[in-house]
Design a protein around this motif. Sequence first.
Motif, PDB file in Angstrom:
ATOM      1  N   THR A  94       0.833  -1.198   0.000  1.00 11.39           N
ATOM      2  CA  THR A  94       0.000   0.000   0.000  1.00 11.39           C
ATOM      3  C   THR A  94       0.868   1.248   0.000  1.00 11.39           C
ATOM      4  OG1 THR A  94      -0.176   0.039   2.410  1.00 11.39           O
ATOM      5  CG2 THR A  94      -1.879  -1.161   1.202  1.00 11.39           C
ATOM      6  N   LYS A  95       0.253   2.348  -0.453  1.00 13.58           N
ATOM      7  CA  LYS A  95       0.913   3.652  -0.444  1.00 13.58           C
ATOM      8  C   LYS A  95      -0.073   4.680   0.119  1.00 13.58           C
ATOM      9  CE  LYS A  95       3.509   4.683  -4.034  1.00 13.58           C
ATOM     10  NZ  LYS A  95       4.023   4.873  -5.423  1.00 13.58           N
ATOM     11  N   SER A  96       0.460   5.706   0.730  1.00 18.13           N
ATOM     12  CA  SER A  96      -0.384   6.769   1.243  1.00 18.13           C
ATOM     13  C   SER A  96      -1.083   7.490   0.091  1.00 18.13           C
ATOM     14  CB  SER A  96       0.467   7.779   2.018  1.00 18.13           C
ATOM     15  OG  SER A  96      -0.245   8.990   2.224  1.00 18.13           O
ATOM     16  N   PRO A  97      -2.365   7.849   0.255  1.00 13.83           N
ATOM     17  CA  PRO A  97      -3.028   8.641  -0.782  1.00 13.83           C
ATOM     18  C   PRO A  97      -2.352   9.984  -1.004  1.00 13.83           C
ATOM     19  CG  PRO A  97      -4.385   8.501   1.187  1.00 13.83           C
ATOM     20  CD  PRO A  97      -3.276   7.528   1.373  1.00 13.83           C
ATOM     21  N   LEU A  98      -1.590  10.464  -0.010  1.00 14.21           N
ATOM     22  CA  LEU A  98      -0.901  11.746  -0.155  1.00 14.21           C
ATOM     23  C   LEU A  98       0.293  11.656  -1.094  1.00 14.21           C
ATOM     24  CD1 LEU A  98      -1.116  13.103   3.500  1.00 14.21           C
ATOM     25  CD2 LEU A  98      -2.604  13.584   1.569  1.00 14.21           C
ATOM     26  N   THR A  99       0.587  10.457  -1.618  1.00  7.10           N
ATOM     27  CA  THR A  99       1.632  10.341  -2.651  1.00  7.10           C
ATOM     28  C   THR A  99       1.081  10.633  -4.047  1.00  7.10           C
ATOM     29  OG1 THR A  99       1.255   7.961  -2.991  1.00  7.10           O
ATOM     30  CG2 THR A  99       2.874   8.593  -1.302  1.00  7.10           C
ATOM     31  N   ILE A 100      -0.230  10.850  -4.176  1.00  2.34           N
ATOM     32  CA  ILE A 100      -0.838  11.121  -5.482  1.00  2.34           C
ATOM     33  C   ILE A 100      -0.255  12.407  -6.083  1.00  2.34           C
ATOM     34  CG2 ILE A 100      -2.971  11.985  -6.550  1.00  2.34           C
ATOM     35  CD1 ILE A 100      -3.011   9.036  -6.466  1.00  2.34           C
ATOM     36  N   LEU A 101       0.087  12.338  -7.373  1.00  2.00           N
ATOM     37  CA  LEU A 101       0.592  13.493  -8.115  1.00  2.00           C
ATOM     38  C   LEU A 101      -0.092  13.517  -9.475  1.00  2.00           C
ATOM     39  CD1 LEU A 101       2.751  15.812  -8.117  1.00  2.00           C
ATOM     40  CD2 LEU A 101       4.231  14.210  -9.356  1.00  2.00           C
ATOM     41  N   PRO A 102      -0.795  14.585  -9.817  1.00  2.00           N
ATOM     42  CA  PRO A 102      -1.445  14.643 -11.130  1.00  2.00           C
ATOM     43  C   PRO A 102      -0.425  14.617 -12.262  1.00  2.00           C
ATOM     44  CG  PRO A 102      -2.302  16.341  -9.655  1.00  2.00           C
ATOM     45  CD  PRO A 102      -1.084  15.761  -8.994  1.00  2.00           C
ATOM     46  N   THR A 103      -0.831  14.068 -13.378  1.00  2.00           N
ATOM     47  CA  THR A 103       0.025  14.027 -14.558  1.00  2.00           C
ATOM     48  C   THR A 103       0.453  15.431 -14.972  1.00  2.00           C
ATOM     49  OG1 THR A 103       0.159  13.290 -16.855  1.00  2.00           O
ATOM     50  CG2 THR A 103      -1.963  14.087 -16.118  1.00  2.00           C
ATOM     51  N   GLY A 104       1.596  15.492 -15.663  1.00  2.00           N
ATOM     52  CA  GLY A 104       2.062  16.751 -16.230  1.00  2.00           C
ATOM     53  C   GLY A 104       2.905  17.597 -15.311  1.00  2.00           C
ATOM     54  N   GLN A 105       3.249  17.087 -14.140  1.00  2.00           N
ATOM     55  CA  GLN A 105       4.010  17.866 -13.168  1.00  2.00           C
ATOM     56  C   GLN A 105       5.515  17.629 -13.308  1.00  2.00           C
ATOM     57  OE1 GLN A 105       2.194  19.907 -10.826  1.00  2.00           O
ATOM     58  NE2 GLN A 105       0.612  19.318 -12.305  1.00  2.00           N
ATOM     59  N   SER A 124       5.008   9.979  -5.667  1.00  2.00           N
ATOM     60  CA  SER A 124       5.388   8.809  -6.468  1.00  2.00           C
ATOM     61  C   SER A 124       4.215   8.117  -7.149  1.00  2.00           C
ATOM     62  CB  SER A 124       6.119   7.786  -5.595  1.00  2.00           C
ATOM     63  OG  SER A 124       5.266   7.255  -4.589  1.00  2.00           O
ATOM     64  N   SER A 125       2.985   8.475  -6.775  1.00  2.00           N
ATOM     65  CA  SER A 125       1.810   7.836  -7.380  1.00  2.00           C
ATOM     66  C   SER A 125       1.224   8.794  -8.418  1.00  2.00           C
ATOM     67  CB  SER A 125       0.773   7.485  -6.311  1.00  2.00           C
ATOM     68  OG  SER A 125       1.332   6.618  -5.337  1.00  2.00           O
ATOM     69  N   VAL A 126       1.860   8.854  -9.565  1.00  2.00           N
ATOM     70  CA  VAL A 126       1.445   9.772 -10.620  1.00  2.00           C
ATOM     71  C   VAL A 126       0.238   9.165 -11.336  1.00  2.00           C
ATOM     72  CG1 VAL A 126       2.258  11.146 -12.573  1.00  2.00           C
ATOM     73  CG2 VAL A 126       3.897  10.328 -10.855  1.00  2.00           C
ATOM     74  N   ILE A 127      -0.718  10.026 -11.720  1.00  2.00           N
ATOM     75  CA  ILE A 127      -1.949   9.484 -12.307  1.00  2.00           C
ATOM     76  C   ILE A 127      -2.544  10.454 -13.320  1.00  2.00           C
ATOM     77  CG2 ILE A 127      -3.437  10.419 -10.480  1.00  2.00           C
ATOM     78  CD1 ILE A 127      -5.031   7.728 -10.658  1.00  2.00           C
ATOM     79  N   SER A 128      -3.129   9.891 -14.365  1.00  2.00           N
ATOM     80  CA  SER A 128      -3.846  10.660 -15.377  1.00  2.00           C
ATOM     81  C   SER A 128      -5.278  10.893 -14.921  1.00  2.00           C
ATOM     82  CB  SER A 128      -3.863   9.894 -16.701  1.00  2.00           C
ATOM     83  OG  SER A 128      -4.748   8.776 -16.618  1.00  2.00           O
ATOM     84  N   ALA A 129      -6.052  11.587 -15.759  1.00  2.00           N
ATOM     85  CA  ALA A 129      -7.494  11.663 -15.531  1.00  2.00           C
ATOM     86  C   ALA A 129      -8.093  10.259 -15.622  1.00  2.00           C
ATOM     87  CB  ALA A 129      -8.142  12.581 -16.561  1.00  2.00           C
ATOM     88  N   ILE A 130      -9.153  10.037 -14.856  1.00  2.00           N
ATOM     89  CA  ILE A 130      -9.837   8.747 -14.847  1.00  2.00           C
ATOM     90  C   ILE A 130     -10.880   8.724 -15.960  1.00  2.00           C
ATOM     91  CG2 ILE A 130     -11.372   7.242 -13.518  1.00  2.00           C
ATOM     92  CD1 ILE A 130     -10.002   8.376 -10.984  1.00  2.00           C
ATOM     93  N   THR A 131     -10.857   7.665 -16.752  1.00  2.00           N
ATOM     94  CA  THR A 131     -11.877   7.433 -17.774  1.00  2.00           C
ATOM     95  C   THR A 131     -12.956   6.529 -17.184  1.00  2.00           C
ATOM     96  OG1 THR A 131     -10.344   7.660 -19.633  1.00  2.00           O
ATOM     97  CG2 THR A 131     -12.336   6.380 -20.028  1.00  2.00           C
ATOM     98  N   PRO A 132     -14.228   6.939 -17.215  1.00  2.00           N
ATOM     99  CA  PRO A 132     -15.300   6.090 -16.659  1.00  2.00           C
ATOM    100  C   PRO A 132     -15.316   4.706 -17.301  1.00  2.00           C
ATOM    101  CG  PRO A 132     -16.128   8.301 -17.028  1.00  2.00           C
ATOM    102  CD  PRO A 132     -14.749   8.248 -17.647  1.00  2.00           C
ATOM    103  N   ALA A 133     -15.701   3.712 -16.518  1.00  2.00           N
ATOM    104  CA  ALA A 133     -15.681   2.320 -16.978  1.00  2.00           C
ATOM    105  C   ALA A 133     -16.559   2.104 -18.208  1.00  2.00           C
ATOM    106  CB  ALA A 133     -16.122   1.403 -15.844  1.00  2.00           C
TER     107      ALA A 133
END
Length: 231
Positions: free
Chosen positions: A55-66, A137-146
Amino acid sequence: MTQTVFAAPEWPTVDVKGEAARFPVRRIFCVGRNYAAHAAEMGVEVDREAPFYFTKSPLTILPTGQEYPYPPGTDNFHYEMEFVVAIGKPAFRVGVDQAMDAVYGYATGLDMTRRDLQLAARAKQRPWDLGKDVEGSSVISAITPAADFAVAEQPIRLSVDGEVKQDATLADLVWSVPELVADLSKFYHLEPGDLIYTGTPAGVGAVLPGAVIRGTIEGLDPVELTIGAPE
């Protein structure tokens, strides 16, 4: 209203493609060794009896493009391209045939890793926290709906400064999305806002300050990260 002794941190949120509202991140589960070729390059075998998680802390989330600074305490900072599953409904002890009902959508992500610290911990049979639970460290793009994405054999690729380093397909996942959701729900009450980073293909490697990382999964928004100078 509850008073706190200092300002509480803001809950991280992620863009949702086509929506004004954002997805609040609750928890991050990561799947280890979910591509056989990556497990082999790390000198280990896939556990075919059950998935393996950290597991990783949610505070590691980083939006794409940074741009994010090269982290302290390492000289072997690795990229790991990931397919990310976003949970949108509660799921507890669900079967594989029910698991997809809990999925809100999908994204591309990076699980950036202090590899030297991870391997040192692994050698001593210690937790991987210093290697994996890294700020930004948890870089992420926009979420595409299922409803707009069906998991199949889409290519999953990562390049560094334009050179392809990782190249596989989602069909190479050892444990599928419904299998992962069902298995995690045996141990946790999965809730809206949970993210599952489903593992990385072979081809991981180190990056240095100035590197530009780009990851793609066909049909999803790409993920990008520039490695900045150390603080």
